[in-house]
Scaffold this motif. Structure first.
Motif, PDB file in Angstrom:
ATOM      1  N   SER A 223     -44.889   0.016 -32.139  1.00 46.21           N
ATOM      2  CA  SER A 223     -44.823   0.801 -33.375  1.00 46.21           C
ATOM      3  C   SER A 223     -45.786   0.249 -34.430  1.00 46.21           C
ATOM      4  CB  SER A 223     -43.395   0.870 -33.911  1.00 46.21           C
ATOM      5  OG  SER A 223     -42.904  -0.413 -34.181  1.00 46.21           O
ATOM      6  N   GLU A 224     -45.914  -1.065 -34.505  1.00 46.92           N
ATOM      7  CA  GLU A 224     -46.870  -1.675 -35.441  1.00 46.92           C
ATOM      8  C   GLU A 224     -48.301  -1.353 -35.027  1.00 46.92           C
ATOM      9  OE1 GLU A 224     -44.299  -5.614 -36.771  1.00 46.92           O
ATOM     10  OE2 GLU A 224     -45.574  -5.701 -34.983  1.00 46.92           O
ATOM     11  N   LEU A 225     -48.563  -1.410 -33.730  1.00 43.84           N
ATOM     12  CA  LEU A 225     -49.891  -1.099 -33.222  1.00 43.84           C
ATOM     13  C   LEU A 225     -50.252   0.356 -33.483  1.00 43.84           C
ATOM     14  CD1 LEU A 225     -52.236  -2.376 -31.596  1.00 43.84           C
ATOM     15  CD2 LEU A 225     -51.141  -1.443 -29.556  1.00 43.84           C
ATOM     16  N   ALA A 226     -49.290   1.253 -33.274  1.00 45.19           N
ATOM     17  CA  ALA A 226     -49.516   2.675 -33.524  1.00 45.19           C
ATOM     18  C   ALA A 226     -49.865   2.925 -34.981  1.00 45.19           C
ATOM     19  CB  ALA A 226     -48.280   3.478 -33.124  1.00 45.19           C
ATOM     20  N   GLU A 227     -49.139   2.292 -35.877  1.00 43.69           N
ATOM     21  CA  GLU A 227     -49.399   2.455 -37.311  1.00 43.69           C
ATOM     22  C   GLU A 227     -50.773   1.883 -37.679  1.00 43.69           C
ATOM     23  OE1 GLU A 227     -47.649   0.895 -41.574  1.00 43.69           O
ATOM     24  OE2 GLU A 227     -46.310   0.962 -39.842  1.00 43.69           O
ATOM     25  N   LEU A 228     -51.076   0.714 -37.160  1.00 38.42           N
ATOM     26  CA  LEU A 228     -52.331   0.044 -37.470  1.00 38.42           C
ATOM     27  C   LEU A 228     -53.537   0.854 -37.007  1.00 38.42           C
ATOM     28  CD1 LEU A 228     -53.684  -2.614 -38.487  1.00 38.42           C
ATOM     29  CD2 LEU A 228     -53.528  -3.416 -36.129  1.00 38.42           C
ATOM     30  N   LEU A 229     -53.452   1.427 -35.804  1.00 40.56           N
ATOM     31  CA  LEU A 229     -54.588   2.146 -35.236  1.00 40.56           C
ATOM     32  C   LEU A 229     -54.551   3.647 -35.494  1.00 40.56           C
ATOM     33  CD1 LEU A 229     -54.811   0.354 -31.768  1.00 40.56           C
ATOM     34  CD2 LEU A 229     -56.097  -0.144 -33.860  1.00 40.56           C
ATOM     35  N   GLY A 230     -53.447   4.141 -36.030  1.00 39.68           N
ATOM     36  CA  GLY A 230     -53.330   5.573 -36.295  1.00 39.68           C
ATOM     37  C   GLY A 230     -53.227   6.384 -35.012  1.00 39.68           C
TER      38      GLY A 230
END
Length: 64
Positions: free
Chosen positions: A10-17
């Motif tokens: 979820s953090e990766l998804a937010e960071l990379l859009g």
């Protein structure tokens, strides 16, 4: 990026859009690379340092 040992999907998804499912795929691929090198991995998480090295050439992020 905070001084966290692991980054989650979820953090990766937010960071990379990107979508969370795509983030899980990226984490899966990175964990597979680590496992092939003999490292232990945690499903759904990847070491933050490894992510930064692979994605941003080792530059530390300060956006999460």
């Amino acid at each position: 990026m905070e001084n966290k040992a692991y980054i989650t999907a979820s953090e990766l998804a937010e960071l990379l859009g990107i979508s969370v499912s795509r983030a899980y795929r990226i984490i899966h691929d990175m964990n597979k690379e680590l496992a092939n090198k003999g490292y232990l991995t945690v499903a759904g998480r990847v070491p933050t340092k490894y992510f930064e090295e692979r994605w941003y050439s080792g530059k530390e992020l300060k956006c999460i």
